[in-house]
Design an enzyme around this catalytic site. Structure first.
Site, mmCIF file in Angstrom:
data_model
loop_
_atom_site.group_PDB
_atom_site.id
_atom_site.type_symbol
_atom_site.label_atom_id
_atom_site.label_comp_id
_atom_site.label_asym_id
_atom_site.label_seq_id
_atom_site.Cartn_x
_atom_site.Cartn_y
_atom_site.Cartn_z
ATOM 1 N N MET A 37 -4.468 0.024 4.865
ATOM 2 C CA MET A 37 -4.186 1.170 5.601
ATOM 3 C C MET A 37 -5.620 1.897 5.865
ATOM 4 S SD MET A 37 -0.371 2.254 5.249
ATOM 5 C CE MET A 37 -0.404 3.370 4.096
ATOM 6 N N GLY A 38 -6.897 1.443 5.303
ATOM 7 C CA GLY A 38 -7.912 2.147 5.732
ATOM 8 C C GLY A 38 -8.197 3.223 4.509
ATOM 9 N N ALA A 39 -9.036 4.328 4.649
ATOM 10 C CA ALA A 39 -9.458 5.026 3.747
ATOM 11 C C ALA A 39 -9.870 4.464 2.598
ATOM 12 C CB ALA A 39 -8.212 6.143 3.315
ATOM 13 N N LEU A 40 -10.763 3.462 2.745
ATOM 14 C CA LEU A 40 -11.100 2.538 1.853
ATOM 15 C C LEU A 40 -11.733 2.916 0.558
ATOM 16 C CD1 LEU A 40 -12.124 -0.419 4.347
ATOM 17 C CD2 LEU A 40 -9.888 0.076 3.226
ATOM 18 N N HIS A 44 -10.022 -1.484 -2.797
ATOM 19 C CA HIS A 44 -9.900 -2.576 -1.461
ATOM 20 C C HIS A 44 -11.365 -3.372 -1.340
ATOM 21 C CE1 HIS A 44 -7.844 1.164 0.062
ATOM 22 N NE2 HIS A 44 -6.914 0.379 0.430
ATOM 23 N N GLY A 154 -3.183 -5.994 -3.660
ATOM 24 C CA GLY A 154 -3.477 -5.358 -4.884
ATOM 25 C C GLY A 154 -2.537 -5.328 -5.971
ATOM 26 N N SER A 192 -6.624 4.936 -5.713
ATOM 27 C CA SER A 192 -5.740 5.059 -4.320
ATOM 28 C C SER A 192 -6.131 6.011 -3.447
ATOM 29 C CB SER A 192 -4.469 5.442 -5.005
ATOM 30 O OG SER A 192 -3.610 5.893 -4.160
HETATM 31 O O1 PAF Z 1 -0.626 -1.687 0.625
HETATM 32 C C1 PAF Z 1 -0.990 -1.173 1.726
HETATM 33 O O2 PAF Z 1 -2.122 -0.693 1.870
HETATM 34 C C2 PAF Z 1 0.055 -1.338 2.776
HETATM 35 O O3 PAF Z 1 1.454 -0.993 2.493
HETATM 36 C C3 PAF Z 1 -0.082 -2.691 3.657
HETATM 37 C C4 PAF Z 1 0.008 -3.945 2.713
HETATM 38 C C5 PAF Z 1 -1.343 -2.744 4.211
HETATM 39 C C6 PAF Z 1 0.971 -2.793 4.703
HETATM 40 O O4 PAF Z 1 0.854 -1.648 5.662
#
Ligand code: PAF
Length: 287
Positions: A37-40, A44, A154, A192
């Site tokens: 969902m970005g904001a890496l 990630h 993860g 996170s």
């Molecule tokens: O873990 C996440 O970041 C989200 O739940 C995912 C798997 C990208 C689905 O939106």
């Protein structure tokens, strides 16, 4: 060789994504996928690097999925920084960013739901009943859209990993689901995107979550009664400064079922969710 200085190509819709993947397939490349969902953060990027070890080409998605947020949750304020994310992904060896709009993912008239039983029962679902329905539908779509050989999730979101693994198996989705160990900061705090919400004082408390779980995991592994282990860990989290604890639970590692005899007699996991101010933290450890 990947040129890590070149800007990362971005696909905004399924057609563009599939055209690139089709082209790679024609050339005989294997494909791996990292949904985000970005904001890496470094967690990630570990998934992306692991994906690069497992296939020739890596696709990552950035999509803040509205269906996994309840109305009162942080969908509106969830950090969005695509340019920075794209740069980080390119540096970690990603070859294509899939960043669709909400309209492209959920066009007018979208009505399909995906319900996964088994591992989605309890834990997160007791507190965020909407969550796995939203995750299941978006992950099912993403896996179908990318059609990768392998996809990385993860272990930090351990229940999500079990739910997605079960769903992929039940729906014959031909992408192998791989869990990757949680990345932690130097104090053991699981990385996170939501850690960015924490004040310095909250960060100090947050860093004690992993220690409380580690202590409880040792007790559970020594076959101490699970109910007592969970109760003690719950109290320890409050003593550490957490304002509210949603759950601390010892469950079977594979399907997240409870242990009927009240002691750990098979591979297990301890999982917890607790609050600091407006921030909800989750973590888990193997037993
Ligand atoms: O873990 C996440 O970041 C989200 O739940 C995912 C798997 C990208 C689905 O939106």
């Amino acid at each position: 060789m990947t040129d890590t200085t070149a800007p990362l190509p971005i696909a905004r819709n399924v057609e563009a994504l599939r055209a690139t993947v089709r082209d790679w397939r024609r050339q005989g490349f294997t494909v791996s996928f990292v949904p985000t969902m970005g904001a890496l953060h470094e967690g990630h990027l570990t998934l992306v690097r692991e994906a690069g070890q497992r296939a020739d080409k890596v696709v990552a998605s950035v999509f803040v999925n509205p269906t996994q947020f309840a109305a009162h949750e942080d969908l509106g304020t969830y950090p969005r920084r695509e340019a920075e994310d794209a740069e980080m992904l390119a540096g970690a060896g990603c070859h294509l960013l899939f960043a669709p709009s909400v309209q492209a993912m959920y066009p007018d008239g979208f009505v399909t739901t995906v319900t996964v039983g088994g591992p989605s029962r309890g834990l997160e679902t007791d507190f965020r009943p909407h969550f796995f329905g939203g995750v299941a539908v978006v992950v099912a779509k993403l896996l179908n859209q990318v059609q990768a050989d392998v996809a990385m999730f993860g272990e930090k979101d351990y229940q999500q990993l079990r739910v997605v693994t079960r769903m992929a198996r039940d729906l014959d989705i031909p992408t192998e689901i791989v869990g990757v160990a949680t990345m932690r900061d130097g104090h053991g705090l699981a990385l996170s995107s939501r850690n960015a919400y924490l004040s310095e004082a909250e960060l100090d408390i947050a860093r004690r979550l992993n220690g409380v779980l580690a202590e409880a995991a040792i007790k559970a592994a020594g076959r101490r009664p699970i109910a007592g282990v969970e109760r003690d860990a719950y109290t320890d989290l409050l003593k550490a400064g957490f304002e509210r604890v949603d759950y601390v639970a010892v469950r079977r590692a594979d399907d997240l079922g409870a242990f009927p005899d009240g002691v750990v007699d098979a591979p297990a996991r301890i999982l917890a969710a607790a609050w600091l101010g407006k921030t909800r933290l989750i973590d888990n450890l193997p037993i």
